[in-house]
Design an enzyme around this catalytic site. Structure first.
Site, PDB file in Angstrom:
ATOM      1  N   TRP A 151       0.899  -1.197  -0.200  1.00  0.00           N
ATOM      2  CA  TRP A 151       0.039  -0.061  -0.063  1.00  0.00           C
ATOM      3  C   TRP A 151       0.805   1.386   0.078  1.00  0.00           C
ATOM      4  O   TRP A 151       1.654   1.329   0.833  1.00  0.00           O
ATOM      5  CB  TRP A 151      -0.783   0.124   1.402  1.00  0.00           C
ATOM      6  CG  TRP A 151      -1.795   1.154   1.678  1.00  0.00           C
ATOM      7  CD1 TRP A 151      -2.633   1.647   0.491  1.00  0.00           C
ATOM      8  CD2 TRP A 151      -2.063   1.715   2.885  1.00  0.00           C
ATOM      9  NE1 TRP A 151      -3.509   2.708   0.963  1.00  0.00           N
ATOM     10  CE2 TRP A 151      -3.163   2.734   2.408  1.00  0.00           C
ATOM     11  CE3 TRP A 151      -1.599   1.654   3.799  1.00  0.00           C
ATOM     12  CZ2 TRP A 151      -3.577   3.724   3.117  1.00  0.00           C
ATOM     13  CZ3 TRP A 151      -2.165   2.519   4.980  1.00  0.00           C
ATOM     14  CH2 TRP A 151      -3.085   3.454   4.541  1.00  0.00           C
ATOM     15  N   ASP A 202      -0.796  -5.721   9.179  1.00  0.00           N
ATOM     16  CA  ASP A 202      -1.886  -4.729   8.775  1.00  0.00           C
ATOM     17  C   ASP A 202      -2.977  -5.501   8.428  1.00  0.00           C
ATOM     18  O   ASP A 202      -3.207  -6.108   7.431  1.00  0.00           O
ATOM     19  CB  ASP A 202      -1.280  -3.872   7.622  1.00  0.00           C
ATOM     20  CG  ASP A 202      -2.406  -2.801   7.158  1.00  0.00           C
ATOM     21  OD1 ASP A 202      -3.303  -2.765   7.811  1.00  0.00           O
ATOM     22  OD2 ASP A 202      -2.086  -1.975   6.594  1.00  0.00           O
ATOM     23  N   LYS A 217     -13.552  -0.803   6.174  1.00  0.00           N
ATOM     24  CA  LYS A 217     -13.930  -1.515   5.212  1.00  0.00           C
ATOM     25  C   LYS A 217     -15.239  -2.524   5.698  1.00  0.00           C
ATOM     26  O   LYS A 217     -16.324  -2.568   5.018  1.00  0.00           O
ATOM     27  CB  LYS A 217     -13.088  -2.558   4.266  1.00  0.00           C
ATOM     28  CG  LYS A 217     -11.614  -1.908   4.433  1.00  0.00           C
ATOM     29  CD  LYS A 217     -11.523  -0.802   3.447  1.00  0.00           C
ATOM     30  CE  LYS A 217     -10.242  -0.103   3.446  1.00  0.00           C
ATOM     31  NZ  LYS A 217      -9.823   1.039   2.659  1.00  0.00           N
TER      32      LYS A 217
END
Ligand code: LMR
Length: 396
Positions: free
Chosen positions: A130, A211, A246
């Site tokens: 990311w 993560d 999310k």
């Protein structure tokens, strides 16, 4: 003071949404930022979140400060979701959890903590990762290195190369692993490979930092945690950065958590005291609303069951879009195999589109994709799929 200031480049991901919002083309498609869209192309508030908010509106009695690390009840629920309800880390003791503003906040608190307490430690990021991982850990002052991960020639993780690369890392360093639904590639290690990673990291004295931003969007709430649980069974020390952006759709409520697993309760108490200082000097204490929603939902058997269904609906829609995309592309361009998209998990896939192709899609068709070729599958709908696949066929 401001005369000498030069303009910074736009953010690789959020900058595209700014450009998308400014685009007047009514047929524009945003496959850049990782935000879930339903079949109508909207990002809904989950029904369970709305219900929790209704309850909170009635019962909330104060807006006074939260503890620096948030409510212990929230921390416990976060650990239960990560490690499984009956895991011995849930009760606390060896593991501490701080409620943070989003997963990004958790990563930054971890980065600042590492820089302050272990300034000599480097953090190792997957290649690719990311884009904001680099930004966050650079801002925290950490040394950053990368380890081999994705192999574009097979559209999957090259585990042998990854393993070899991790073997070179010195003891005392930190390795960032994506818990599931790797961002940006959608390619994850298998559970057996996670176990191998756990053995290697434990043996070499390397600390994993997981993560964990997409739990539930790959194969299921528990299935997606299999990697981090396998790791927790092998290593004594571990960081986990949770995001509820999310799987709860709480993007703008900035709701996340940093969990630190230590060897024993004494270590955990000392680490908690240092994490508190890091938080106090960053944002003092966390914003309450998002975590109150998560706590209300996870703590109520009925709401929790409904939330799991809502997460399953998102997951099934995303996986359905993967299938549809591959079928449509196969019909339009049979010589170009996109079959790997079906095997990948979560919101993202590395499409293999080049920077030039991505740029053409933006300027000619108002289709917004991250420059690396990462597509947000969750932005595809049955209504935009034809236009999308036809435009991709034109640039291939
Ligand atoms: C993404 O990768 O698109 C998301 O994690 C959102 C973000 O903040 O970049």
């Amino acid at each position: 003071m401001f005369e000498q200031v030069t303009t910074a480049p736009p953010d690789a991901i959020l900058g595209l949404t700014e450009a998308f919002n400014a685009d007047v083309n009514p047929n524009k498609i945003n496959l850049s930022v990782g935000v879930y869209k339903d079949a109508n192309g909207t990002t809904p508030v989950l029904g369970t979140v709305k219900e929790a908010e209704r309850r909170l509106l009635e019962t909330e009695k104060t807006k006074s400060y939260k503890p620096m690390t948030g409510d212990p009840a929230y921390g416990k629920l976060v650990r239960a979701l990560v490690f499984g309800d009956s895991h011995d880390l849930v009760a606390g003791g060896r593991a501490i959890t701080a409620h943070t503003p989003g997963g990004t906040g958790a990563l930054r608190v971890a980065g600042d903590y590492l820089h302050r307490l272990h300034p000599e430690a480097s953090i190792w990021l997957s290649d690719p990762t990311w884009a904001n991982h680099n930004g966050i850990f650079t801002a925290a002052g950490l040394n950053i290195n990368k380890y081999a991960y994705f192999d574009a020639s097979i559209n999957a993780v090259n585990f042998d190369k990854m393993f070899d690369s991790l073997k070179q890392i010195p003891a005392g360093d930190v390795v960032l692993l994506h818990g599931c639904c790797h961002n940006p590639t959608g390619a994850d290690p298998t559970v057996a490979q996670w176990e191998q990673l756990g053995d290697l990291l434990a043996e070499r004295g390397i600390t994993p930092l997981v993560d964990f931003a997409y739990q539930g969007l790959g194969d299921g709430i528990d299935a997606d945690a299999a990697g981090v649980r396998a790791l927790a069974a092998k290593v004594d020390e571990l960081f986990v950065c949770t995001s509820f952006s999310k799987n709860f759709g709480l993007y703008n409520e900035r709701t996340g958590a940093l969990t630190v697993v230590c060897k024993n309760t004494d270590h955990a108490a000392a680490v908690a005291s240092q994490v508190k200082i890091t938080i106090r000097t960053n944002y003092s204490n966390p914003p309450a609303h998002g975590a109150a929603i998560v706590t209300t939902v996870l703590d109520d058997a009925d709401l929790r069951a409904k939330w799991e269904e809502e997460v399953a609906d998102m997951r099934h829609r995303i996986n359905g879009m993967r299938q549809l995309f591959v079928e449509k592309m196969h019909a339009l361009k049979p010589d170009h195999d996109f079959g790997f998209i079906v095997d990948q998990r979560g919101m993202f896939s590395f499409s293999g589109l080049t920077r030039e192709q991505v740029e053409t899609l933006k300027t000619k068709d108002s289709i917004y994709i991250v420059g690396s070729g990462r597509i947000n599958v969750a932005g595809m709908t049955e209504s935009n799929m034809d236009a999308l696949c036809e435009a991709i066929t034109r640039v291939l």
